[in-house]
Design a protein around this motif. Structure first.
Motif, PDB file in Angstrom:
ATOM      1  N   PRO A  54       4.796 -17.394 -10.842  1.00 28.77           N
ATOM      2  CA  PRO A  54       4.892 -16.807 -12.176  1.00 28.77           C
ATOM      3  C   PRO A  54       6.176 -17.310 -12.852  1.00 28.77           C
ATOM      4  O   PRO A  54       7.127 -17.665 -12.149  1.00 28.77           O
ATOM      5  CB  PRO A  54       4.971 -15.305 -11.917  1.00 28.77           C
ATOM      6  N   PRO A  55       6.207 -17.349 -14.210  1.00 28.55           N
ATOM      7  CA  PRO A  55       7.293 -18.031 -14.939  1.00 28.55           C
ATOM      8  C   PRO A  55       8.695 -17.704 -14.461  1.00 28.55           C
ATOM      9  O   PRO A  55       9.451 -18.622 -14.142  1.00 28.55           O
ATOM     10  CB  PRO A  55       7.085 -17.558 -16.377  1.00 28.55           C
ATOM     11  N   THR A  82      13.140 -23.611 -10.042  1.00 27.87           N
ATOM     12  CA  THR A  82      13.492 -24.894 -10.647  1.00 27.87           C
ATOM     13  C   THR A  82      15.006 -25.062 -10.732  1.00 27.87           C
ATOM     14  O   THR A  82      15.526 -26.172 -10.660  1.00 27.87           O
ATOM     15  CB  THR A  82      12.886 -24.979 -12.064  1.00 27.87           C
ATOM     16  N   ALA A  83      15.732 -23.937 -10.860  1.00 26.27           N
ATOM     17  CA  ALA A  83      17.190 -24.008 -10.954  1.00 26.27           C
ATOM     18  C   ALA A  83      17.850 -24.094  -9.582  1.00 26.27           C
ATOM     19  O   ALA A  83      19.047 -24.319  -9.468  1.00 26.27           O
ATOM     20  CB  ALA A  83      17.720 -22.787 -11.700  1.00 26.27           C
ATOM     21  N   ASN A  84      17.073 -23.911  -8.530  1.00 25.17           N
ATOM     22  CA  ASN A  84      17.601 -23.888  -7.166  1.00 25.17           C
ATOM     23  C   ASN A  84      17.612 -25.310  -6.601  1.00 25.17           C
ATOM     24  O   ASN A  84      16.563 -25.902  -6.383  1.00 25.17           O
ATOM     25  CB  ASN A  84      16.702 -22.968  -6.325  1.00 25.17           C
ATOM     26  N   PRO A  85      18.800 -25.875  -6.354  1.00 27.36           N
ATOM     27  CA  PRO A  85      18.839 -27.276  -5.902  1.00 27.36           C
ATOM     28  C   PRO A  85      18.084 -27.489  -4.585  1.00 27.36           C
ATOM     29  O   PRO A  85      17.532 -28.567  -4.356  1.00 27.36           O
ATOM     30  CB  PRO A  85      20.339 -27.561  -5.733  1.00 27.36           C
ATOM     31  N   TYR A  86      18.046 -26.456  -3.759  1.00 30.81           N
ATOM     32  CA  TYR A  86      17.375 -26.583  -2.463  1.00 30.81           C
ATOM     33  C   TYR A  86      15.883 -26.896  -2.638  1.00 30.81           C
ATOM     34  O   TYR A  86      15.274 -27.587  -1.822  1.00 30.81           O
ATOM     35  CB  TYR A  86      17.566 -25.289  -1.670  1.00 30.81           C
ATOM     36  N   THR A  87      15.275 -26.379  -3.737  1.00 27.10           N
ATOM     37  CA  THR A  87      13.871 -26.663  -4.041  1.00 27.10           C
ATOM     38  C   THR A  87      13.595 -28.170  -4.004  1.00 27.10           C
ATOM     39  O   THR A  87      12.548 -28.613  -3.530  1.00 27.10           O
ATOM     40  CB  THR A  87      13.542 -26.120  -5.451  1.00 27.10           C
ATOM     41  N   TYR A  88      14.575 -28.943  -4.510  1.00 27.35           N
ATOM     42  CA  TYR A  88      14.358 -30.389  -4.612  1.00 27.35           C
ATOM     43  C   TYR A  88      14.450 -31.070  -3.252  1.00 27.35           C
ATOM     44  O   TYR A  88      13.856 -32.115  -3.036  1.00 27.35           O
ATOM     45  CB  TYR A  88      15.351 -30.988  -5.620  1.00 27.35           C
TER      46      TYR A  88
END
Ligand code: ADP
Ligand code: MG
Lengths: 316, 269
Positions: B195-196, B203-209
Motif C-alpha cells: 500500500p502507498p 522506497t526510502a529505505n536504502p536496504y530495499t535496494y
C-alpha cells in the motif's frame, strides 16, 4: 623530524602548555595551566582525585580539545597536528586499555598494527618488553585471566610498544597493592634507563613521586606549586612535629607562637620545625610535652609539602 | 614520518573482528540458523497459501531476503560492537593511535562489512547445497550485490553506533532500527504490491535496494525485482558514503568517546 618548526620554538621542551583550560558545563576542570617539561625529564603531576590530572593529560594527548590556551607536545600543536602528536607519544590510561577477550600477544599485535608497526617489529619488541615486565610466560593467556598488577604492566607495555619519545602515565599504580606498586615503579625505572624517554606521570600517592626530577601540585584545575621534590621537602623544614592532646586547640596555639602556623587534621596538629635544632625541640618538649598525649618528631616528606600547599600556605 | 592513510590499522581492526566472529561460535551459528528458519518455516507456511509472488514460488522469492537478512544482522551487530568498544578499553587503544579518528570509522565499517560478507557466503553455500539457490544465478552480479549491501548495512550500523552512548539501548536499536529496516524492504513482499504509505517507506529505505540487487542476481529475469540494477548500486553507494561521512564527523568530535573519561573520573572517587 626534530627541526625547529618556527623561530623561537625551543625544541628541547618536550611539552609546553600555556593557559590550558577545559570547561565542562559549569565546571572548570583545568583552569589556565602553564607547564614546561624538558626532553628526558621525569615529571610528576600530583593532586587529589578530581583535581584535573586526567583532563590535562588527555588534552596533551589530543583526546580532549582545550576550551582555551594552547599546548605543543614534541613540537607539534595538540589542536592543529593531533596525529603527529599521537605518533610521538605513548599514553597509559588510568583505566585499562586492553581487550580482555584477547590474549596478551593478540592485544599487543592489535596495538602495534594500530600504530602501523610491521609484524616483525611487533614480534621483536613484544618479546623484549614482556621479558622486561615479567610477562614472558603469559603471552598466550587471555587478558581477563591476568591479575591487576600484570594487567597494569601489560598496559604499560602496550603504551611503549611503538617506542614513543614522550610517555604519559595516568595513575600507573592506582588500585594496586604495595608489592605490585613497587614492581610497576621498577619497570618504569628500567624503561627510563633504557630509552631516556620523557615521562609525565600523574598520581595521588605522593610518596611515589619522590623519584621524579620535578613535580607540580594541581588543585581544582590550577597548578599550585612546582619544583624538585627534594628541594621542596628541604624548604618545608628539617623536622615535622606531630602532636595530639586533650586540649589540642590550646596546645596548638601555644606551639604556633613558637613555630609559626601549623596544620590541623582531625585529632593531629602538624608544625614545621625550620630552624630549630634537636636541642631546641627537646626544650620545647620539656616545656609543653606534658600537655600532649602524643608528641612525634619526624622527617618531612612530599605528603607534608602537599598538605602544606593544598592548605594555601606559602612554603617560605 | 610517513603520513597519509595507513592500512595496517584497518587490517588490525579487521583481524580482530574476524577473530571474534569465529570465536563466538553461537553468534555464527545463529547467523546461519535465523535465515534458514525464516526460509523454511515462514517461507514454507506462507508458500502454502500465497503460492507465488510475482511469478516465482514464495520460497525462491524469499531467498534474496534471507541472504540480505544475514548481512543486515551481521553488519549491524558487528558495527554495534563499537559501542562495546567505547565502554571497554578497546576504543582507548584506537583513539590514541596516530591516525585521524575518522579512520577508526572506516576501519570498523570495512571490518563489519567483511564479517557480514563472510556470513552471507557461508549461508549461500548452505542454500546452494540445499538446492534453494544457485540455478541460473548471475554470479558476478551476486558478488557485487553482496559487497555493496554489506557495506551499506555496516554504514548504517556504524551511524547507529556513533550516536549510541551505551549498550543499554541495544534492544531499542533492534526494535527501532534493525526490524523496521528489515520489514520495510522488499524482503518479504514485492515493493510495488505494498500500500502507498508502506511503499514510500520501503522506497526510502536504502536496504530495499540491496535486497532488490540480490533478486536481480539470484533470480535474473524472473521479474521479482522492483528497480533497475544501476539505481540499486547507486543508492547503496550513496547510502554507504553518507553514513560513513556522518559517522566520521560524529566521531571526530571528541564527545563521541569523551563520556568515558567522566565515567572514569567518577569511578576513581
Ligand atoms: N566529560 C566530563 N564532563 C563533565 N565533567 C568532567 C568530565 N570529565 C571530567 N570531569 C570533571 O572534571 C574534574 C577533573 O577530572 P579529572 O581530570 O578526571 O581529575 P583527576 O584525574 O585529577 O582525578 C572532575 O571534577 C570531573 O568530575
Ligand atoms: Mg584521573
Amino acid at each position: 623530524m626534530n627541526a625547529p618548526r618556527a623561530a623561537g620554538v625551543d625544541t628541547r621542551a618536550a611539552i609546553r602548555a600555556t593557559g590550558l583550560r577545559k570547561r565542562y558545563a559549569g565546571l572548570l576542570a583545568v583552569d589556565g595551566l602553564d607547564i614546561e617539561i624538558s626532553s628526558g625529564e621525569f615529571f610528576g603531576l600530583l593532586g587529589p582525585n578530581g583535581s584535573g590530572k586526567t583532563t590535562t593529560l588527555h588534552m596533551l594527548a589530543t583526546l580532549i580539545r582545550p576550551s582555551a590556551g594552547s599546548a605543543t607536545v614534541a613540537g607539534f600543536d595538540v589542536v592543529r597536528e593531533p596525529v603527529s602528536v599521537r605518533a610521538a607519544i605513548g599514553l597509559v590510561f588510568q583505566e585499562s586499555a586492553l581487550d580482555r577477550t584477547l590474549s596478551v600477544a593478540e592485544n599487543l599485535r592489535f596495538a602495534g598494527l594500530l600504530h602501523d608497526l610491521p609484524l616483525r617489529v611487533i614480534g621483536e619488541r613484544q618479546r623484549e618488553l614482556l621479558e622486561l615486565f615479567g610477562l614472558a610466560d603469559k603471552r598466550d593467556q587471555p587478558v581477563a585471566t591476568l591479575s591487576g598488577g600484570m594487567r597494569r604492566a601489560l598496559d604499560i607495555v602496550r603504551g611503549v610498544l611503538h617506542e614513543p619519545r614522550i610517555l604519559f602515565l595516568d595513575e600507573p599504580t592506582i588500585g594496586l597493592d604495595l608489592p605490585n606498586r613497587r614492581r610497576i615503579w621498577r619497570f618504569i625505572e628500567r624503561l627510563r634507563a633504557r630509552t631516556g624517554m620523557t615521562v609525565l606521570l600523574t598520581t595521588h600517592y605522593l610518596e611515589e613521586a619522590d623519584g621524579c626530577d620535578r613535580v607540580a601540585f594541581i588543585r581544582r584545575g590550577r597548578l599550585v606549586e612546582s619544583g624538585a621534590p627534594r628541594t621542596w621537602v628541604e624548604r618545608l623544614g628539617r623536622h615535622m612535629l606531630e602532636v595530639e592532646g586533650p586540649d589540642l586547640d590550646g596546645l596548638a596555639a601555644a606551639l604556633e607562637a613558637k613555630l609559626g602556623a601549623g596544620l590541623r587534621e582531625g585529632d593531629v596538629a602538624y608544625f614545621r620545625c625550620r630552624d630549630e635544632d634537636v636541642a631546641a625541640i627537646a626544650r620545647l618538649q620539656a616545656e609543653m610535652g606534658s600537655r600532649a598525649s602524643a608528641w612525634r618528631i619526624r622527617r618531612p616528606n612530599l605528603n607534608d609539602v602537599f598538605l602544606w600547599v593544598a592548605d594555601g600556605k606559602d612554603l617560605g | 614520518m610517513r603520513m597519509g592513510p595507513r592500512f595496517r590499522p584497518i587490517y588490525a581492526v579487521l583481524e580482530r573482528e574476524l577473530l571474534r566472529m569465529f570465536r563466538q561460535r553461537t553468534r555464527l551459528v545463529a547467523a546461519m540458523v535465523r535465515p534458514l528458519i525464516w526460509l523454511l518455516v515462514i517461507g514454507g507456511g506462507f508458500a502454502a497459501f500465497i503460492g507465488e509472488a510475482r511469478g516465482v514460488d514464495y520460497k525462491s522469492f524469499l531467498v534474496p531476503g534471507v541472504l540480505g537478512m544475514t548481512m543486515l544482522f551481521g553488519a549491524m551487530l558487528a558495527a554495534l560492537t563499537t559501542v562495546y568498544d567505547k565502554e571497554s578499553g578497546v576504543m582507548r587503544m584506537m583513539v590514541i593511535a596516530p591516525m585521524p579518528h575518522a579512520w577508526i570509522v572506516i576501519a570498523k565499517v570495512v571490518s563489519a562489512a567483511a564479517a557480514a560478507l563472510l556470513q552471507a557466503i557461508l549461508l549461500l553455500v548452505l542454500l546452494v547445497a540445499l538446492g534453494y539457490a544457485g540455478r541460473g544465478a548471475e554470479w558476478g552480479l551476486l558478488a557485487a550485490a553482496l559487497a555493496a549491501t554489506s557495506l551499506a548495512c555496516a554504514g548504517v550500523g556504524m551511524l547507529t553506533a556513533a550516536f549510541s552512548r551505551s549498550l543499554d539501548n541495544f534492544a531499542g536499536i533492534m526494535n527501532f532500527v534493525i526490524f523496521p529496516v528489515f520489514f520495510l524492504s522488499g524482503s518479504l513482499y514485492p515493493v510495488r504490491d505494498l500500500p502507498p504509505a508502506l511503499g514510500w517507506l520501503a522506497t526510502a529505505n536504502p536496504y530495499t535496494y540491496g535486497v532488490d540487487l540480490l533478486k536481480h542476481a539470484l533470480l535474473p529475469g524472473a521479474g521479482s525485482a522492483d528497480f533497475g540494477i544501476g539505481l540499486d548500486l547507486a543508492v547503496l553507494a550513496l547510502a554507504t558514503a553518507v553514513t560513513v561521512a556522518v559517522a566520521s564527523w560524529r566521531f571526530s568530535r571528541e564527545s563521541a568517546y569523551e563520556p568515558m573519561i567522566h565515567v572514569l573520573a567518577d569511578r576513581a572517587k
